[in-house]
Design an enzyme around this catalytic site. Structure first.
Site, PDB file in Angstrom:
ATOM      1  N   LYS A   1     -51.408 114.316  76.060  1.00 19.71           N
ATOM      2  CA  LYS A   1     -50.665 113.130  76.158  1.00 19.71           C
ATOM      3  C   LYS A   1     -49.613 113.471  75.072  1.00 19.71           C
ATOM      4  O   LYS A   1     -49.574 114.123  74.076  1.00 19.71           O
ATOM      5  CB  LYS A   1     -51.311 111.833  75.400  1.00 19.71           C
ATOM      6  CG  LYS A   1     -51.525 111.725  74.013  1.00 19.71           C
ATOM      7  CD  LYS A   1     -52.140 110.216  73.827  1.00 19.71           C
ATOM      8  CE  LYS A   1     -51.912 110.090  72.146  1.00 19.71           C
ATOM      9  NZ  LYS A   1     -51.850 108.972  71.498  1.00 19.71           N
TER      10      LYS A   1
ATOM     11  N   LYS B   1     -46.725 112.030  68.675  1.00 20.17           N
ATOM     12  CA  LYS B   1     -45.790 112.249  67.615  1.00 20.17           C
ATOM     13  C   LYS B   1     -46.123 113.097  66.694  1.00 20.17           C
ATOM     14  O   LYS B   1     -45.381 113.567  65.814  1.00 20.17           O
ATOM     15  CB  LYS B   1     -45.244 110.907  67.043  1.00 20.17           C
ATOM     16  CG  LYS B   1     -46.420 110.000  66.417  1.00 20.17           C
ATOM     17  CD  LYS B   1     -45.775 108.617  65.834  1.00 20.17           C
ATOM     18  CE  LYS B   1     -46.424 107.232  66.008  1.00 20.17           C
ATOM     19  NZ  LYS B   1     -47.633 107.407  65.706  1.00 20.17           N
TER      20      LYS B   1
ATOM     21  N   LYS C   1     -59.918 113.978  66.835  1.00 21.53           N
ATOM     22  CA  LYS C   1     -59.192 114.027  65.551  1.00 21.53           C
ATOM     23  C   LYS C   1     -60.445 114.837  64.324  1.00 21.53           C
ATOM     24  O   LYS C   1     -59.999 115.542  63.737  1.00 21.53           O
ATOM     25  CB  LYS C   1     -59.046 112.784  65.008  1.00 21.53           C
ATOM     26  CG  LYS C   1     -57.758 112.016  65.691  1.00 21.53           C
ATOM     27  CD  LYS C   1     -56.910 111.047  64.617  1.00 21.53           C
ATOM     28  CE  LYS C   1     -55.722 110.815  65.551  1.00 21.53           C
ATOM     29  NZ  LYS C   1     -54.881 109.784  64.910  1.00 21.53           N
TER      30      LYS C   1
HETATM   31  P1  ATP Z   1     -50.777 110.346  66.569  1.00 17.00           P
HETATM   32  O1  ATP Z   1     -49.919 111.581  67.143  1.00 17.00           O
HETATM   33  O2  ATP Z   1     -50.147 110.151  65.089  1.00 17.00           O
HETATM   34  O3  ATP Z   1     -52.222 110.091  66.880  1.00 17.00           O
HETATM   35  P2  ATP Z   1     -49.550 108.635  68.640  1.00 17.00           P
HETATM   36  O4  ATP Z   1     -48.051 109.303  68.955  1.00 17.00           O
HETATM   37  O5  ATP Z   1     -50.654 108.964  69.294  1.00 17.00           O
HETATM   38  O6  ATP Z   1     -49.857 109.007  67.169  1.00 17.00           O
HETATM   39  P3  ATP Z   1     -50.246 105.796  67.921  1.00 17.00           P
HETATM   40  O7  ATP Z   1     -49.611 105.421  66.593  1.00 17.00           O
HETATM   41  O8  ATP Z   1     -51.723 106.427  67.864  1.00 17.00           O
HETATM   42  O9  ATP Z   1     -49.438 107.102  68.250  1.00 17.00           O
HETATM   43  O10 ATP Z   1     -49.946 104.866  69.029  1.00 17.00           O
HETATM   44  C1  ATP Z   1     -48.953 103.685  69.207  1.00 17.00           C
HETATM   45  C2  ATP Z   1     -49.077 103.144  70.306  1.00 17.00           C
HETATM   46  O11 ATP Z   1     -48.511 103.894  71.543  1.00 17.00           O
HETATM   47  C3  ATP Z   1     -50.365 102.899  70.913  1.00 17.00           C
HETATM   48  O12 ATP Z   1     -50.576 101.619  71.714  1.00 17.00           O
HETATM   49  C4  ATP Z   1     -50.732 103.955  71.954  1.00 17.00           C
HETATM   50  O13 ATP Z   1     -51.677 103.582  72.987  1.00 17.00           O
HETATM   51  C5  ATP Z   1     -49.283 104.391  72.354  1.00 17.00           C
HETATM   52  N1  ATP Z   1     -48.869 105.697  72.789  1.00 17.00           N
HETATM   53  C6  ATP Z   1     -49.322 106.781  72.156  1.00 17.00           C
HETATM   54  N2  ATP Z   1     -49.117 107.801  72.661  1.00 17.00           N
HETATM   55  C7  ATP Z   1     -48.713 107.466  74.105  1.00 17.00           C
HETATM   56  C8  ATP Z   1     -48.439 108.346  75.195  1.00 17.00           C
HETATM   57  N3  ATP Z   1     -48.227 109.395  75.319  1.00 17.00           N
HETATM   58  N4  ATP Z   1     -48.235 107.513  76.316  1.00 17.00           N
HETATM   59  C9  ATP Z   1     -48.341 105.983  76.379  1.00 17.00           C
HETATM   60  N5  ATP Z   1     -48.717 105.253  75.287  1.00 17.00           N
HETATM   61  C10 ATP Z   1     -48.802 106.147  74.158  1.00 17.00           C
END
Ligand code: ATP
Ligand code: LTN
Length: 354
Positions: free
Chosen positions: A219, A222, A137
């Site tokens: 990965k 969002k 980040k």
């Molecule tokens: P951002 O893009 O804002 O970093 P994010 O999509 O990575 O957000 P988080 O809020 O950080 O989402 O994560 C929420 C939950 O979803 C956490 O438990 C994280 O481990 C899980 N998670 C996030 N992205 C993935 C993915 N691609 N596959 C599986 N689990 C995920």
């Protein structure tokens, strides 16, 4: 809190027993959180939230919207407020029942920020510097490498330890933060006695890391600037089907799970989790068919699975008063439960009690 409510959401409550009775097996405690940085993706759903609803049948569960964590990246204030409400409604639409689980918004419970300070003073600079999420980040937001982004894992440790959970269901990317939390427990309990319960990560075997549809080496996230890279759980069926049709795969044609075929492996994992079919079964079902047929099938299966969530979300968002009642009720209970751990910690570290 009356006795009935206490037992419904009795996170951390020891069960009463009559004299001579054997101690009843303690019901295990689950806790997890998600940031309101956008509409949840299929990655969030498969890696984490899908399990949250299932777990509430068997455990005492606490789930929250980690809005304080979102401030580590610059947010537009009105958008963050709107997204926090939507994220709360989405949790409920994903099957989290506020009568069974404790559901709340992190910033409504000031104990999180307070314990976070004490844990920051027990976190080593070196360990925080090794966090890969911080490094990623910081590189992506080079113009805003703030102290909160650096100490983020101490706030996450506070979120967790306040509720003394046994398991923390998250995706693979959060494993390192969980390890950091466990190191704090060891360090802190080593100095001050048995204050925190040691939490364990609960990471699913399949789908712990759902990959981007446009770059299967990354990965699914969002906050990806390219919306074709992720499936939002509120995408309309035709949008979902089109995104899968355009998903990046390789130049072969056979639907099989093999090292190096990251794109197709990702689609097979998604399909397997959504339909409950094994990878072997999927290979057999699609033998002789090409990627085109398979992608169309994955798209329709995902669209069908997400349909009820989209419908429930729309319904919940129409009744903002009801949503507010739910998050206020959650915050009240969360404050009461977390205050017990915080008071214990303050006493242990030597703060004079008021
Ligand atoms: P951002 O893009 O804002 O970093 P994010 O999509 O990575 O957000 P988080 O809020 O950080 O989402 O994560 C929420 C939950 O979803 C956490 O438990 C994280 O481990 C899980 N998670 C996030 N992205 C993935 C993915 N691609 N596959 C599986 N689990 C995920
Ligand atoms: N850091 C997590 C969200 C999060 C969390 C938590 C998850 C904040 N506090 C406590 C589990 C337990 C993330 O970005 N996915």
């Amino acid at each position: 809190m009356n006795e009935e409510t206490r037992n419904k959401n009795g996170i951390g409550n020891e069960q009463k027993k009559s004299p001579g009775e054997k101690p009843a097996e303690r019901k295990k405690i689950i806790l997890s959180g998600i940031q309101p940085t956008g509409i949840f993706t299929l990655g969030n759903y498969i890696g984490a939230i899908r399990n949250w609803g299932v777990m509430q049948e068997e455990y005492h569960c606490a789930y929250f919207i980690a809005d304080l964590h979102s401030l580590t990246v610059r947010q537009e204030p009105a958008a963050l407020r709107k997204q926090s409400l939507e994220a709360f409604a989405l949790l409920l639409a994903c099957g989290i029942d506020p009568d069974k689980s404790l559901v709340f918004i992190q910033s409504h419970v000031h104990n999180h920020a307070e314990l976070s300070w004490i844990l920051s003073c027990n976190s080593s600079f070196g360990a925080l510097s090794r966090m890969t999420q911080f490094k990623d980040k910081a590189a992506r937001h080079a113009d805003n490498v703030n102290a909160g982004l650096f100490t983020y894992p101490a706030l996450m440790a506070a979120d967790i330890l306040l509720y003394q959970p046994d398991y923390v269901p998250v995706g693979e990317d959060q494993r390192q933060h969980l390890e950091f939390t466990r190191d704090i427990v060891e360090h802190f309990n080593g100095i001050y006695g048995n204050v925190f319960r040691m939490p364990e990560a609960y990471i699913p075997k399949a789908g712990a890391r759902v990959m981007s549809l446009q770059d299967p080496a990354k990965k699914m996230s969002k906050s990806d600037p390219n919306p074709n890279a992720y499936i939002s759980i509120l995408d309309e069926p035709n949008v979902i089907i089109n995104k899968f049709r355009r998903a990046v795969t390789d130049s072969e044609t056979e639907v099989c799970f093999r090292e190096g075929k990251d794109g197709i492996n990702n689609l097979m994992t998604i399909y397997s989790v959504i339909t409950g079919r094994s990878l072997d079964q999927i290979e057999r079902d699609f033998a002789g068919k090409g990627y085109g047929d398979f992608k169309a099938e994955v798209g329709s299966a995902v669209a069908e699975k997400l349909r009820p969530i989209r419908e429930d979300f729309a319904r919940f968002m129409q009744d903002k008063e009801w949503l507010a009642q739910q998050y206020r009720r959650g915050a009240e209970k969360a404050a009461e439960i977390s205050a017990r751990t915080l008071a214990k910690v303050k006493k242990k570290v030597g703060l004079l009690m008021p």
